[in-house]
Design a protein around this motif. Structure first.
Motif, PDB file in Angstrom:
ATOM      1  N   UNK A  87       5.988  -0.132  -9.562  1.00  0.00           N
ATOM      2  CA  UNK A  87       5.805  -1.414  -8.864  1.00  0.00           C
ATOM      3  C   UNK A  87       4.753  -2.253  -9.577  1.00  0.00           C
ATOM      4  N   UNK A  88       3.682  -1.613 -10.027  1.00  0.00           N
ATOM      5  CA  UNK A  88       2.637  -2.367 -10.731  1.00  0.00           C
ATOM      6  C   UNK A  88       3.155  -2.873 -12.079  1.00  0.00           C
ATOM      7  N   UNK A  89       3.943  -2.039 -12.758  1.00  0.00           N
ATOM      8  CA  UNK A  89       4.423  -2.411 -14.097  1.00  0.00           C
ATOM      9  C   UNK A  89       5.506  -3.488 -14.038  1.00  0.00           C
ATOM     10  N   UNK A  90       6.411  -3.380 -13.080  1.00  0.00           N
ATOM     11  CA  UNK A  90       7.635  -4.198 -13.105  1.00  0.00           C
ATOM     12  C   UNK A  90       7.640  -5.388 -12.148  1.00  0.00           C
ATOM     13  N   UNK A 108       0.850  -1.192   0.000  1.00  0.00           N
ATOM     14  CA  UNK A 108       0.000   0.000   0.000  1.00  0.00           C
ATOM     15  C   UNK A 108       0.881   1.236   0.000  1.00  0.00           C
ATOM     16  N   UNK A 109       0.566   2.153  -0.895  1.00  0.00           N
ATOM     17  CA  UNK A 109       1.308   3.407  -0.954  1.00  0.00           C
ATOM     18  C   UNK A 109       0.393   4.525  -0.468  1.00  0.00           C
ATOM     19  N   UNK A 110       0.605   4.928   0.785  1.00  0.00           N
ATOM     20  CA  UNK A 110      -0.219   6.006   1.338  1.00  0.00           C
ATOM     21  C   UNK A 110       0.316   7.324   0.797  1.00  0.00           C
ATOM     22  N   UNK A 111      -0.591   8.226   0.489  1.00  0.00           N
ATOM     23  CA  UNK A 111      -0.169   9.416  -0.238  1.00  0.00           C
ATOM     24  C   UNK A 111       0.117   9.045  -1.688  1.00  0.00           C
ATOM     25  N   UNK A 112      -0.526   7.996  -2.126  1.00  0.00           N
ATOM     26  CA  UNK A 112      -0.261   7.463  -3.467  1.00  0.00           C
ATOM     27  C   UNK A 112      -0.839   8.313  -4.576  1.00  0.00           C
ATOM     28  N   UNK A 113      -1.580   9.354  -4.198  1.00  0.00           N
ATOM     29  CA  UNK A 113      -2.093  10.287  -5.211  1.00  0.00           C
ATOM     30  C   UNK A 113      -1.086  11.403  -5.479  1.00  0.00           C
ATOM     31  N   UNK A 114      -0.031  11.498  -4.647  1.00  0.00           N
ATOM     32  CA  UNK A 114       1.001  12.518  -4.823  1.00  0.00           C
ATOM     33  C   UNK A 114       2.036  12.097  -5.844  1.00  0.00           C
ATOM     34  N   UNK A 115       3.038  12.951  -6.062  1.00  0.00           N
ATOM     35  CA  UNK A 115       3.929  12.706  -7.193  1.00  0.00           C
ATOM     36  C   UNK A 115       4.856  11.512  -7.011  1.00  0.00           C
ATOM     37  N   UNK A 116       5.501  11.393  -5.853  1.00  0.00           N
ATOM     38  CA  UNK A 116       6.396  10.250  -5.673  1.00  0.00           C
ATOM     39  C   UNK A 116       5.577   8.965  -5.527  1.00  0.00           C
ATOM     40  N   UNK A 117       4.392   9.103  -4.918  1.00  0.00           N
ATOM     41  CA  UNK A 117       3.499   7.946  -4.789  1.00  0.00           C
ATOM     42  C   UNK A 117       3.059   7.422  -6.148  1.00  0.00           C
ATOM     43  N   UNK A 118       2.780   8.337  -7.061  1.00  0.00           N
ATOM     44  CA  UNK A 118       2.363   7.943  -8.410  1.00  0.00           C
ATOM     45  C   UNK A 118       3.458   7.122  -9.097  1.00  0.00           C
ATOM     46  N   UNK A 119       4.679   7.636  -9.031  1.00  0.00           N
ATOM     47  CA  UNK A 119       5.789   6.941  -9.678  1.00  0.00           C
ATOM     48  C   UNK A 119       6.018   5.560  -9.092  1.00  0.00           C
ATOM     49  N   UNK A 159      -2.454  -4.568   3.479  1.00  0.00           N
ATOM     50  CA  UNK A 159      -1.087  -4.697   2.946  1.00  0.00           C
ATOM     51  C   UNK A 159      -0.093  -5.234   3.977  1.00  0.00           C
ATOM     52  N   UNK A 160       0.986  -5.783   3.469  1.00  0.00           N
ATOM     53  CA  UNK A 160       2.100  -6.239   4.317  1.00  0.00           C
ATOM     54  C   UNK A 160       3.176  -5.171   4.387  1.00  0.00           C
ATOM     55  N   UNK A 161       3.305  -4.426   3.302  1.00  0.00           N
ATOM     56  CA  UNK A 161       4.288  -3.344   3.237  1.00  0.00           C
ATOM     57  C   UNK A 161       3.557  -2.039   2.941  1.00  0.00           C
ATOM     58  N   UNK A 162       3.763  -1.060   3.780  1.00  0.00           N
ATOM     59  CA  UNK A 162       3.047   0.210   3.661  1.00  0.00           C
ATOM     60  C   UNK A 162       4.047   1.344   3.471  1.00  0.00           C
ATOM     61  N   UNK A 163       3.974   2.003   2.313  1.00  0.00           N
ATOM     62  CA  UNK A 163       4.890   3.104   1.999  1.00  0.00           C
ATOM     63  C   UNK A 163       4.255   4.420   2.416  1.00  0.00           C
ATOM     64  N   UNK A 164       5.005   5.204   3.194  1.00  0.00           N
ATOM     65  CA  UNK A 164       4.488   6.476   3.711  1.00  0.00           C
ATOM     66  C   UNK A 164       4.881   7.622   2.780  1.00  0.00           C
ATOM     67  N   UNK A 165       4.254   7.663   1.605  1.00  0.00           N
ATOM     68  CA  UNK A 165       4.601   8.671   0.596  1.00  0.00           C
ATOM     69  C   UNK A 165       3.824   9.956   0.850  1.00  0.00           C
ATOM     70  N   UNK A 166       3.920  10.435   2.063  1.00  0.00           N
ATOM     71  CA  UNK A 166       3.209  11.651   2.478  1.00  0.00           C
ATOM     72  C   UNK A 166       4.238  12.718   2.840  1.00  0.00           C
ATOM     73  N   UNK A 186      10.524  12.334  -8.933  1.00  0.00           N
ATOM     74  CA  UNK A 186       9.140  11.891  -9.095  1.00  0.00           C
ATOM     75  C   UNK A 186       8.729  11.796 -10.565  1.00  0.00           C
ATOM     76  N   UNK A 187       9.051  12.819 -11.366  1.00  0.00           N
ATOM     77  CA  UNK A 187       8.604  12.828 -12.762  1.00  0.00           C
ATOM     78  C   UNK A 187       9.243  11.709 -13.573  1.00  0.00           C
ATOM     79  N   UNK A 188      10.521  11.466 -13.279  1.00  0.00           N
ATOM     80  CA  UNK A 188      11.224  10.404 -14.000  1.00  0.00           C
ATOM     81  C   UNK A 188      10.670   9.033 -13.618  1.00  0.00           C
TER      82      UNK A 188
END
Lengths: 222, 222
Positions: free
Chosen positions: A20-23, A4-15, A70-77, A146-148
């Protein structure tokens, strides 16, 4: 594994969500304080992935719901929300879950960006102090532009540094990170070593701003 | 151009002296508090250069004598000696001379090395505060592993970051740095941006210590 990527609507969360979903084979969800925002963004990301012919999707939910599954929670806030965010989801975390802290504190003046070291010592330490017993905190993904990251056409070929006081948790996050194509995860020791890693982010911004042709910079140790 | 490397008998000084003498047309001297130490080491370096068939030499002198003859003076001394060293040579410096600060403050604990930010803000700032009027200070060469630099068989292929408040002085140091084969100099802005650059040194040591096969690490921005 469910991430789970919390703050996943933000820029680093998006990337992170897209890469992770793609690769990787992991199931990726993004969390937000508003379930609807998370769901809308997740749909956007899924559309982006499908448009590339990838059989991958991202789910969206309110932070606590995403964390619970989730088992792993990313704090992208933002750094000043890290402590509150951990407290808000603490009851949803199970023993053995891992929190990942990619945030850094920065301030800006006329010269550029500077590391704003929190009183606790580092943002990773703030997360560790707020985490419930049995849940380890690992710092990672700080020094990714983030953009890259969010542009799946962009090659990475860069390193990320992983810090934490529990070797198993660090191994879990290292494996996840190295699942992203072109990303190498290097061990930078314990959480006490976090400030120098978090300070890379303002440095990368300053270098990008002062050198023509360099932008969305990453770092490679060689 | 004449370049004096004060503290040139130490490890980073040795690498800089050898590389600058080997790769650039500049006249390189090393300084030490004792003239005899500097002369002995300079002879060692010259022998090393000649043994490689290079038509290059390094001279040695007491710090003030070396500084007096040079246009660019590198302060390759421990961070707590930077202020004193600048004061000791201040009378020998001419308007337009440039001081280069490669030092960083570190402390060590069980977890690893940490940036020890000086009260002045950075080691580069200490040098700038001590420099006489008309002499600019530029930070550079922080993130170079001493052993790798001193081993002329070792490829570099790395970056160094240059900071300073005077663009001409920065240009001078950038040109000198890029004269070293395999070294790219990137602009990281003004002296206010020094702390994040000086903090790279402990980070590089920590990463080298925690990852098998990585040692004498450098950094590349990409």
């Amino acid at each position: 594994m469910k991430i789970a990527i919390l703050g996943g609507t933000g820029d680093i969360g998006e990337g992170l969500a897209l890469r992770l979903a793609a690769d990787t084979p992991h199931r990726v969800s993004i969390g937000s304080r508003e379930a609807e925002n998370a769901e809308n963004k997740a749909e956007e990301y899924t559309t982006e992935l499908e448009s590339r012919g990838l059989d991958a999707s991202v789910e969206g939910a309110e932070n606590a719901t995403a964390a619970a599954a989730a088992t792993v929670v990313v704090l992208a806030v933002p750094p000043y929300h890290v402590g509150d965010t951990v407290e808000a989801i603490a009851d949803e975390l199970d023993d053995g879950d891992v929190l990942v802290s990619p945030a850094t504190g920065m301030k800006r003046d006329d010269e550029g960006f500077h590391y704003h070291k929190p009183g606790a010592g580092s943002v990773t330490r703030i997360a560790a102090d707020a985490a419930p017993d049995g849940v380890d905190v690992v710092g990672a993904f700080h020094n990714l532009a983030a953009d890259r990251l969010a542009n799946l056409d962009a090659d990475l070929g860069i390193d990320t540094l992983v810090i934490g006081d529990d070797e198993d948790a660090k191994r879990t996050v290292t494996d996840i990170a190295e699942g992203i194509e072109g990303l190498r995860a290097l061990d930078a020791g314990g959480i006490a070593n976090a400030p120098e890693i978090e300070a890379l982010t303002p440095l990368l911004i300053n270098v990008a701003q002062h050198n023509d042709g360099l932008h969305d910079l990453g770092i490679q140790f060689t």
